[in-house]
Each structure stands twice: as structure tokens, then as C-alpha cells.
Write a protein that holds these residues in place. Structure first.
Motif, PDB file in Angstrom:
ATOM      1  N   UNK A 140       5.537 -41.944 -45.295  1.00  0.00           N
ATOM      2  CA  UNK A 140       5.461 -40.556 -44.835  1.00  0.00           C
ATOM      3  C   UNK A 140       4.003 -40.187 -44.569  1.00  0.00           C
ATOM      4  N   UNK A 141       3.793 -39.025 -43.965  1.00  0.00           N
ATOM      5  CA  UNK A 141       2.418 -38.572 -43.758  1.00  0.00           C
ATOM      6  C   UNK A 141       1.779 -38.255 -45.104  1.00  0.00           C
ATOM      7  N   UNK A 176      -3.747 -41.280 -41.800  1.00  0.00           N
ATOM      8  CA  UNK A 176      -2.835 -40.146 -41.950  1.00  0.00           C
ATOM      9  C   UNK A 176      -1.596 -40.476 -42.751  1.00  0.00           C
ATOM     10  N   UNK A 177      -1.415 -41.753 -43.106  1.00  0.00           N
ATOM     11  CA  UNK A 177      -0.256 -42.152 -43.888  1.00  0.00           C
ATOM     12  C   UNK A 177      -0.472 -41.945 -45.373  1.00  0.00           C
ATOM     13  N   UNK A 206       7.624 -45.115 -39.964  1.00  0.00           N
ATOM     14  CA  UNK A 206       6.715 -44.066 -40.396  1.00  0.00           C
ATOM     15  C   UNK A 206       5.289 -44.338 -39.965  1.00  0.00           C
ATOM     16  N   UNK A 207       4.339 -43.876 -40.774  1.00  0.00           N
ATOM     17  CA  UNK A 207       2.926 -43.975 -40.425  1.00  0.00           C
ATOM     18  C   UNK A 207       2.341 -45.319 -40.856  1.00  0.00           C
ATOM     19  N   UNK A 208       2.745 -46.353 -40.105  1.00  0.00           N
ATOM     20  CA  UNK A 208       2.161 -47.684 -40.242  1.00  0.00           C
ATOM     21  C   UNK A 208       1.595 -48.066 -38.876  1.00  0.00           C
ATOM     22  N   UNK A 253       5.524 -57.173 -46.901  1.00  0.00           N
ATOM     23  CA  UNK A 253       6.268 -56.616 -45.772  1.00  0.00           C
ATOM     24  C   UNK A 253       5.470 -55.514 -45.093  1.00  0.00           C
ATOM     25  N   UNK A 254       4.775 -54.709 -45.880  1.00  0.00           N
ATOM     26  CA  UNK A 254       3.941 -53.645 -45.322  1.00  0.00           C
ATOM     27  C   UNK A 254       2.785 -54.233 -44.528  1.00  0.00           C
ATOM     28  N   UNK A 255       2.234 -55.336 -45.002  1.00  0.00           N
ATOM     29  CA  UNK A 255       1.139 -55.994 -44.293  1.00  0.00           C
ATOM     30  C   UNK A 255       1.599 -56.543 -42.938  1.00  0.00           C
TER      31      UNK A 255
END
Length: 267
Positions: A188-189, A142-143, A112-114, A132-134
Motif C-alpha cells: 500500500x502507499x 511512496x510505498x 501495489x507500490x512496487x 518475491x518482493x525483490x
């Protein structure tokens, strides 16, 4: 007096147990192909081995040959090796210890938006969602503020939607769950709203949390000299139903995909 002391003891125990109940128990790590482990057996240094779990989840161990360890927790793998050594008549009540040296078998997908979508190895056990996101560089412009984690836990589908901002702004750290190998994170956006008509800057804008109609109008630069702020309308869709035109108060909250329309003044 005795009753007072007992009451105090109960309150103290309740207070001490509170953090323990609130803290999320870390899931037991399951070995996977690519992991590097060190096996030691008490008082048997000749059975010490550093090895890598193969693609089929097995290792080759002295006296036992090929042993399947993939998918087992550390404790489960230790029991399997100990049982093999005892059943084979090699040792009596062997004490086996396994140390995880390097985690390579388990990966998490971040989509997605990463900033850097892809698959990332969980280089340590007990990695949390925010960590994990980092790895993927965080949320891209835009995320959304939320991330969806999906995977499998104990053979059943597992899905969590976490509000990233609330984890830290509202101290909702319980939402920062542990991830596991095979999990997928999806961002998601961000929700948006639209504004057109007699406004300075018509267009599409990010919907910030708690944004009101007045704040949305300000995002568009406000009405033009010919615009009628009093006659402002919002077109809103409710689920799959047909869109409706409403006349909101300026303090009303905007919703995702709302369309603000500023008509021309009649005077």
C-alpha cells in the motif's frame, strides 16, 4: 553430582532445540502445470523419464498412460506412480524418485507500490516473501514499509502482514514467510501527514516510523515569521469517528493522516 549432570543435560537439550523451534518449516512443494520433472525407478532405467506437467496437471508415463500429479507433493507423486506400477503388476515394491528440474507452474502476483508490479514464476521451491518482493524490483518510492500476503494454505484463506524494515532492522526474520503459487503480495502507499498554515513548506509528507510533531513541523520547514509554534494544532481522525482538533506536545507521536495547522501569531 548426578543431579547436576542431569540438569546440565536438560539445559543443553533445551538450548539445542531452541533454534529448531524458532525456524519455520518450509512447506512441501506441490507440483503444478508447467513444471518439468525427472522420474527414475530404482533398477529400472527404461522407466526414466523427463517430462512436463500438462495444463490439466497430468503426465504420460510408460505402462501407466496418463497420470494426474498436479497438486501433489513430491512424495505424494512418487507414491502415486509406485502404486500404479505395483497395482498394474509391472513391478513389486517399486522405488520411485522424482526430481524437480524446473518450476514454471506456480506464480505469485506482486501488486501495489512496487517498481515492477506483475506476475512472477516461482523458479524454485521455498521462495520467501522478501525474495518475491525483490523479483518485482522492491518497494517503489511512496510505498509503505509493510507488505500484505494473501493466499490459501491447506484449503483455508491465509493472510499475513509483514513489516519489511523490521525483518532486517529488528531481526524479525520469522516474518519473512514462504510464499506459494497463487499468492498475492500487496504494498500500500506509505502513511502520510499534512501540514498547512504559517509554515515554510506546506504540503503532504511521508510519515516516518516514530515521527514526532516537532519532526513533522521540521519537515515543513518550520513556522514562518508570522507563525505561532506555541498555538500549533493537530486535526486527527479516530477510526470512522468525526475528526478532532487537539493541542499536542511537540514530543507526541504523529499518526497517519494527521493534519498539522500552524496559526498566525497574534503578536
Amino acid at each position: 553430582m548426578r543431579l547436576l549432570v542431569m540438569s546440565f543435560a536438560v539445559l543443553l537439550l533445551t538450548w539445542l532445540a531452541g533454534p529448531a523451534r524458532a525456524a519455520e518449516a518450509a512447506p512441501e512443494y506441490a507440483l503444478a502445470s508447467g513444471d518439468t520433472i525427472k522420474i527414475t525407478v530404482f533398477q529400472n532405467p527404461d522407466l526414466t523419464l523427463e517430462t512436463r506437467v500438462s495444463e490439466n496437471g497430468a503426465i504420460t508415463y510408460p505402462l501407466l498412460g496418463e497420470v494426474k500429479l498436479g497438486g501433489l507433493t513430491m512424495a505424494g507423486a512418487e507414491r502415486r506412480l509406485a502404486d500404479g506400477l505395483e497395482r498394474g503388476g509391472f513391478l513389486k515394491q517399486p522405488q520411485v524418485n522424482i526430481e524437480l528440474l524446473q518450476v514454471r507452474g506456480n506464480q505469485v502476483s506482486v501488486l501495489g507500490l512496487v517498481n515492477r508490479p506483475g506476475r512472477y514464476p516461482l523458479d524454485a521451491a521455498n521462495i520467501r516473501l522478501s525474495e518475491a518482493l525483490a523479483m518485482a524490483g522492491g518497494v517503489a518510492p511512496g510505498g509503505a514499509d509493510t507488505v500484505v500476503l494473501s493466499g490459501v494454505r491447506q484449503g483455508k484463506p491465509y493472510r499475513v502482514q509483514a513489516d519489511i524494515a523490521a525483518m532486517f532492522l529488528d531481526d524479525q526474520r520469522s516474518a519473512d514467510v514462504y510464499v506459494a503459487g497463487g499468492d498475492t503480495l500487496y504494498v500500500h502507499r506509505a502513511p502520510v501527514f499534512y501540514i498547512y498554515g504559517e509554515v515554510q513548506r506546506p504540503g503532504v509528507y511521508r510519515l516516518e516510523r516514530g515521527m514526532t510533531v516537532m519532526q513533522g513541523l521540521a519537515q515543513g520547514g518550520g513556522p514562518t515569521l508570522r507563525g505561532s509554534e506555541k498555538s500549533l494544532k493537530v486535526v486527527r481522525r479516530y477510526g470512522d469517528a468525526k475528526a478532532e482538533e487537539i493541542a499536542p506536545a511537540k514530543s507526541d507521536a504523529l499518526k497517519a493522516d494527521d493534519v498539522i495547522y500552524v496559526p498566525e501569531s497574534l503578536f
